[in-house]
Design an enzyme around this catalytic site. Sequence first.
Site, short mmCIF file in Angstrom:
data_model
loop_
_atom_site.label_atom_id
_atom_site.label_comp_id
_atom_site.label_asym_id
_atom_site.label_seq_id
_atom_site.Cartn_x
_atom_site.Cartn_y
_atom_site.Cartn_z
CB THR A 1 9.06 7.54 3.62
OG1 THR A 1 10.07 6.64 2.82
CG2 THR A 1 7.75 7.40 3.03
CG LEU B 1 6.03 9.38 7.91
CD1 LEU B 1 6.75 8.47 6.85
CD2 LEU B 1 7.17 10.36 8.44
NE ARG C 1 -3.30 6.27 -5.49
CZ ARG C 1 -2.44 5.31 -4.78
NH1 ARG C 1 -3.17 4.24 -5.17
NH2 ARG C 1 -1.83 5.54 -3.79
CE1 TYR D 1 -34.20 36.40 14.68
CE2 TYR D 1 -35.34 35.60 12.71
CZ TYR D 1 -34.31 36.36 13.14
OH TYR D 1 -33.39 36.77 12.35
C1 UD1 Z 1 5.49 3.25 1.30
C2 UD1 Z 1 6.90 2.44 1.48
C3 UD1 Z 1 6.61 0.90 0.99
C4 UD1 Z 1 5.30 0.41 1.77
C5 UD1 Z 1 4.15 1.43 1.68
C6 UD1 Z 1 3.04 1.17 2.66
C7 UD1 Z 1 8.94 3.74 1.18
C8 UD1 Z 1 9.99 4.42 0.22
N1 UD1 Z 1 7.77 3.21 0.76
O1 UD1 Z 1 5.34 3.34 -0.05
O2 UD1 Z 1 7.58 0.20 1.23
O3 UD1 Z 1 5.07 -0.83 1.24
O4 UD1 Z 1 4.52 2.89 2.16
O5 UD1 Z 1 2.02 1.81 2.56
O6 UD1 Z 1 8.79 4.31 2.19
N2 UD1 Z 1 5.25 10.69 3.05
C9 UD1 Z 1 5.88 11.94 3.48
N3 UD1 Z 1 6.71 12.81 3.10
C10 UD1 Z 1 6.99 12.21 1.83
C11 UD1 Z 1 6.32 11.20 1.09
C12 UD1 Z 1 5.57 10.44 2.14
O7 UD1 Z 1 5.40 12.44 4.74
O8 UD1 Z 1 7.90 12.76 1.08
C13 UD1 Z 1 4.01 10.01 3.78
C14 UD1 Z 1 2.71 10.12 3.26
O9 UD1 Z 1 1.89 10.95 3.46
C15 UD1 Z 1 2.07 8.93 3.56
C16 UD1 Z 1 3.36 7.89 4.00
O10 UD1 Z 1 4.38 8.80 4.00
O11 UD1 Z 1 1.52 8.68 4.72
C17 UD1 Z 1 3.68 6.96 2.81
O12 UD1 Z 1 4.07 7.50 1.55
P1 UD1 Z 1 3.61 7.05 0.13
O13 UD1 Z 1 4.20 7.83 -0.70
O14 UD1 Z 1 2.33 6.49 0.27
O15 UD1 Z 1 4.54 5.70 -0.11
P2 UD1 Z 1 4.44 4.48 -0.74
O16 UD1 Z 1 5.04 4.71 -2.10
O17 UD1 Z 1 3.05 3.81 -0.82
CA CA Z 2 0.75 4.58 0.20
#
Ligand code: UD1
Ligand code: CA
Length: 505
Positions: A98, A25, A32, A409
């Site tokens: 996710t 992902l 941030r 050069y």
């Molecule tokens: C997510 C988990 C959480 C976990 C945490 C660990 C979910 C709902 N929650 O939370 O339980 O403890 O990761 O770090 O899964 N991403 C996509 N598409 C999206 C959203 C996110 O590809 O639409 C990718 C982001 O780029 C990232 C990863 O998924 O690499 C996690 O996304 P992020 O938004 O950071 O999730 P958290 O809210 O931190």
């Molecule tokens: Ca995260």
Amino acid sequence: MSDQNPDARTEPTGSTHAPPCVIVLAAGAGTRMKSRTPKVLHAIGGTSMVGHALNAAYGLGPRAVAAVVRHERDLVAGHIESMDKRTIIVDQDAVPGTGRAVQQGLESLDGESEISGTVVVTYGDVPLLTARTLKDLVDHHEAGRNAVTVLTAVLADATGYGRVLRGEDGNVVAIREHKDATEQELSVREVNSGIYAFDAAVLRSSLREVTAENTQGEMYLTDVVEIVRGHGGRVAAFVIEDRWQVEGANDRVQLSALGRELNQRVTEGWMRAGVTIVDPATTWIDVSVDLAEDVTLLPGTQLHGATVVQPHAVIGPDTTLTDVEVGPGAQVVRTQGSGARIGAGATVGPFTYLRPGTDLGADGKIGAFYETKNVRIGRGSKLSHLGYAGDADIGEYSNIGCGNITANYDGVNKHRTVIGSHVRTGSNTVFTAPVSIGDGAYTGAGAIIRRDVPPGALALSIAPQRNAEGWTLAKRAGTAAADAAAAAPSNKPKHTESTQESDHS
Ligand code: UD1
Ligand code: CA
């Protein structure tokens, strides 16, 4: 690592499983970081975060790897393709979360026909995760015949993470996002790393039931856990003790901390493999660098890119090499180098700048305050001090005098200087390229070489010297210089006979 799932089966299943597929992902914005560069392209250890994720994924020997992108799509996709063309790029649509990312990843992996077996989900911003850990996760998942296995960690501060909720019997029943959790759920310190192994068919069907009905209005992948449990599927947790491996870099403070930790692991790995590293805290080694046994790295050394160092070479202190090949027994002191090759037993430095295309032969030398570029230097040849050598070929056992310059050069084009073997050049020789110097030739001090020098010739191009005697007393009377000249035992030149170049014409 330990098995915290009481009902996980322990019987070995052998190697009957097909290799897993992996979904990485990488669609998130990473606000941030406060950067124009997408988060997953920020690097530690010389490799982007998504690069580390791909290395771990491909380390599994997977059937296929899909990377889900959206934010800065072209930059991220281009970078991923440049790292490994096999990666399937998946564009996430406007549905956030996710769950949606994995759903679309799985659709791409399915293609014409639905895949079966294990699907690993991992993040593009968790750079210390190793292929070993993914392998252990998959083995645990397959040995336990689980529908879902979540990689979890127990943290002192679980703020922000999804919490792993277990039933009375210790089985995982759900993952609750921080923002959706009750007071009591927030006290749980076991967190979801976001890294999982799924059974493909179970993942596909449960994702159809995932909605966006939560505080963030996103499709949560984590909801799959409860859904699978509801259908009686087996969900397990695989707890990792090494929390660094599941730590993500959300801002540059975390990025730096992860970078230092990675470097500590890399330097320790090399020390265990037989490299002496005097001060690991000031020695930075990219994950792509290759070192041999009995290499010594002195404090302040940074080795980047495709740098390779052969046995018994000594690098540093205070040396930065990028894509440099260092031969056995070579010594490189206080040097900045890139795209160069340093032969066996050769010496470089101190205060030397090796630019791309520098190729120093065995036992050769590029000494203090030298800059080199596109120059081939044969065995045993020495460029000892103060000079510039660019676009040149130098033969074997030649000695390039102090302060020599290749004037390569002309303001429009670059030209080559070709110097033979066993040549001796005088101090401050300037080679006005294109020009060639034959084997065994000499040049006089201060020579400006504009025409080719045949083998064995001495090239002189010095303007005759004229001494205007008494000049200081006549023209600078009253100065300290004039007083010193007047007080000298003789103000006559001492070497009249040898100054054949005195100008009386
Ligand atoms: C997510 C988990 C959480 C976990 C945490 C660990 C979910 C709902 N929650 O939370 O339980 O403890 O990761 O770090 O899964 N991403 C996509 N598409 C999206 C959203 C996110 O590809 O639409 C990718 C982001 O780029 C990232 C990863 O998924 O690499 C996690 O996304 P992020 O938004 O950071 O999730 P958290 O809210 O931190
Ligand atoms: Ca995260």
